[in-house]
Scaffold this active site. Structure first.
Site, PDB file in Angstrom:
ATOM      1  N   THR A   3       0.866  -1.177   0.000  1.00 49.49           N
ATOM      2  CA  THR A   3       0.000   0.000   0.000  1.00 49.49           C
ATOM      3  C   THR A   3       0.903   1.228   0.000  1.00 49.49           C
ATOM      4  O   THR A   3       1.024   1.923   1.007  1.00 49.49           O
ATOM      5  CB  THR A   3      -0.938   0.020   1.229  1.00 49.49           C
ATOM      6  OG1 THR A   3      -0.151  -0.134   2.433  1.00 49.49           O
ATOM      7  CG2 THR A   3      -1.960  -1.093   1.145  1.00 49.49           C
TER       8      THR A   3
ATOM      9  N   CYS B 148       8.049   1.553   6.198  1.00 46.00           N
ATOM     10  CA  CYS B 148       6.845   1.681   7.016  1.00 46.00           C
ATOM     11  C   CYS B 148       6.654   3.065   7.631  1.00 46.00           C
ATOM     12  O   CYS B 148       5.635   3.710   7.402  1.00 46.00           O
ATOM     13  CB  CYS B 148       6.857   0.628   8.130  1.00 46.00           C
ATOM     14  SG  CYS B 148       6.620  -1.057   7.553  1.00 46.00           S
TER      15      CYS B 148
ATOM     16  N   LYS C 296       5.889   6.207   5.304  1.00 41.76           N
ATOM     17  CA  LYS C 296       4.640   5.968   4.577  1.00 41.76           C
ATOM     18  C   LYS C 296       3.430   6.081   5.489  1.00 41.76           C
ATOM     19  O   LYS C 296       2.427   6.720   5.150  1.00 41.76           O
ATOM     20  CB  LYS C 296       4.693   4.578   3.936  1.00 41.76           C
ATOM     21  CG  LYS C 296       3.391   4.101   3.299  1.00 41.76           C
ATOM     22  CD  LYS C 296       3.591   2.810   2.538  1.00 41.76           C
ATOM     23  CE  LYS C 296       3.855   1.631   3.448  1.00 41.76           C
ATOM     24  NZ  LYS C 296       2.618   1.165   4.120  1.00 41.76           N
TER      25      LYS C 296
ATOM     26  N   ARG D 265      14.386   1.334   0.456  1.00 34.48           N
ATOM     27  CA  ARG D 265      13.226   2.214   0.317  1.00 34.48           C
ATOM     28  C   ARG D 265      13.192   3.264   1.421  1.00 34.48           C
ATOM     29  O   ARG D 265      13.129   2.948   2.592  1.00 34.48           O
ATOM     30  CB  ARG D 265      11.934   1.391   0.335  1.00 34.48           C
ATOM     31  CG  ARG D 265      11.752   0.505  -0.892  1.00 34.48           C
ATOM     32  CD  ARG D 265      10.575  -0.427  -0.734  1.00 34.48           C
ATOM     33  NE  ARG D 265      10.788  -1.390   0.336  1.00 34.48           N
ATOM     34  CZ  ARG D 265       9.876  -2.275   0.739  1.00 34.48           C
ATOM     35  NH1 ARG D 265       8.686  -2.293   0.168  1.00 34.48           N
ATOM     36  NH2 ARG D 265      10.152  -3.126   1.708  1.00 34.48           N
TER      37      ARG D 265
END
Length: 422
Positions: A86, A269, A272, A334
């Site tokens: 997501t 995590c 985001k 990321r």
């Protein structure tokens, strides 16, 4: 049990290995054919302690299989676990495209001949109300009045940390199960039968917000500690000693985790989910000034760390960056603050080498691959091996984690540790 796992990223792949190790049959579904081929060959698509052996054992015993299409794989399954991504959309909200798509695939694949509902457990992080306002309407539209006879939806957030994911799976801080009526689910009880942890059975929305609360709190702790660290640097105060005194108070200050002044928060995590919580607050007219300040504080800290890292050096100086992934022991780049740091150094004209034994440019896949090369197009040329790092004369070594401790550096090169401010 027979378990289908949709999405074989860090969460899904680790879950597949752990579930299969308990004797369950697992079929993993992922759109990446290279990843599926590697898994079926017994090669882990991620770098994570213990999963390699668990994968080889599972494949050899026939308990782990993988495919690129769902097809008829749900036939005979007791449980389907959704672990698709997501990612952040442009406005900071979670992009729900993968959730909608995989839900439609599950609905289309459900056999009308099932003698019991398929339990579908969502582990992807999404905003409260998603099960009731997106997932269930998709199932109702596809299955009509038979929806309750064909599918039982639960929300089961995960609490895995990269680098210790297997241990975290079997020894989680808690187990949270969100159900439509707030009552236990027998299949989920079977899944967690061998795990000793506090269990919380809630409604959907309470379970859905759990990760936002946890990850935003972790982000709050990191940002708070780093603001203190910046003040200490400016005042000539030892941030290390201040931290030592602060975390000694375990009665009132709660815990030392995420509280050490050092690197900015990053990874797949925290940034985001903080952005998504900001979006939720704006969407509902809720004023959350501390949460709204987290990303700005983190970006300010990244820039201050850059200034601290290169302070006193002239452009053109050769620097070794020891540690590129957001956390030692993983190859996840990321939103790694170390990637931003490398980009800033290159833009400022420094000659940069990067040493990270966990990162192999040729093995990066999926979103990790895309992010790495969009931020550092020359990544493959920047990465050096241990021999090169130890045999090169550097003006300074920038340590972002314990990676630098594994090097035997020549001469009296200065090492600045960004993971723990002085």
């Amino acid at each position: 049990m027979k378990v289908a796992i949709l999405g074989l990223g860090y969460v899904g792949f680790t879950a597949a290995c752990c579930i299969a190790s308990e004797g369950h049959e697992v079929i993993g579904i992922d759109v990446n054919p290279n990843k599926v081929r590697d898994i079926m060959s017994g090669r882990s698509p991620i770098i994570e302690p213990r999963v390699d052996e668990m994968l080889r054992d599972g494949v050899a015993a026939g308990r782990i299989k993988a495919d690129t299409a769902l097809g008829s794989h749900l036939d005979g399954c007791d449980l389907a676990i959704v672990c698709v991504g997501t990612p952040s959309a442009a406005d900071g909200a979670h992009n729900m495209g993968f959730i909608a798509d995989v839900t439609q695939q599950i609905a289309a694949a459900l056999s009308a001949e099932r003698d019991r509902p398929l339990v579908v457990a969502y582990r992807s992080t999404f905003r409260p109300g998603t099960v009731e306002e997106l997932v269930l309407p998709i199932f109702r539209a596809a299955l009509g009045e038979a929806v309750e006879d064909r599918v039982e939806v639960v929300y089961n957030p995960e609490f895995l940390r990269e680098g210790s994911a297997v241990d975290d799976y079997f020894q989680p801080p808690k187990i949270v199960i969100g159900t439509g009526d707030g009552q236990p689910c027998a299949v989920m009880n079977m899944l967690h039968a061998n795990i000793d942890a506090p269990v919380f059975i809630t409604g959907y929305r309470e379970a859905e917000i759990t990760k936002f609360v946890d990850n935003s709190w972790h982000a709050v702790k990191v940002a708070f500690a780093n603001e203190v660290g910046r003040a200490c640097l400016a005042l000539g105060v030892s941030a290390r000693q201040v931290h030592e005194v602060f975390v000694a108070d375990t009665k009132l200050n709660i815990s030392p985790y995420y509280m050490r002044p050092g690197g900015a928060f990053g990874g797949s995590c925290l940034p985001k989910d903080v952005r998504a919580l900001q979006h939720i607050a704006a969407d509902t007219g809720t004023n959350l000034p501390l949460i709204n300040s987290l990303i700005r504080s983190n970006e300010a800290h990244k820039h201050r760390l850059f200034e601290y890292a290169v302070g006193g050096l002239e452009p053109g100086a050769r620097i070794l960056l020891a540690g590129l992934a957001f956390k030692v022991g993983t190859d996840d780049l990321r939103e790694s603050p170390n990637v931003d740091l490398a980009r800033k150094m290159l833009a400022a004209g420094f000659k940069l080498d990067i040493y990270d034994p966990g990162v192999d440019a040729a093995k990066l896949i999926g979103a990790n691959l895309g992010y790495a090369y969009s931020q550092l197009p020359a990544l493959k040329q920047l990465l050096v091996d241990k021999a090169h790092a130890e045999g090169t004369a550097y003006a300074r070594v920038i340590a972002t984690n314990a990676t630098a401790d594994t090097l035997e550096l020549s001469g009296t090169v200065e090492v600045r540790n960004l993971g723990r401010l002085p």
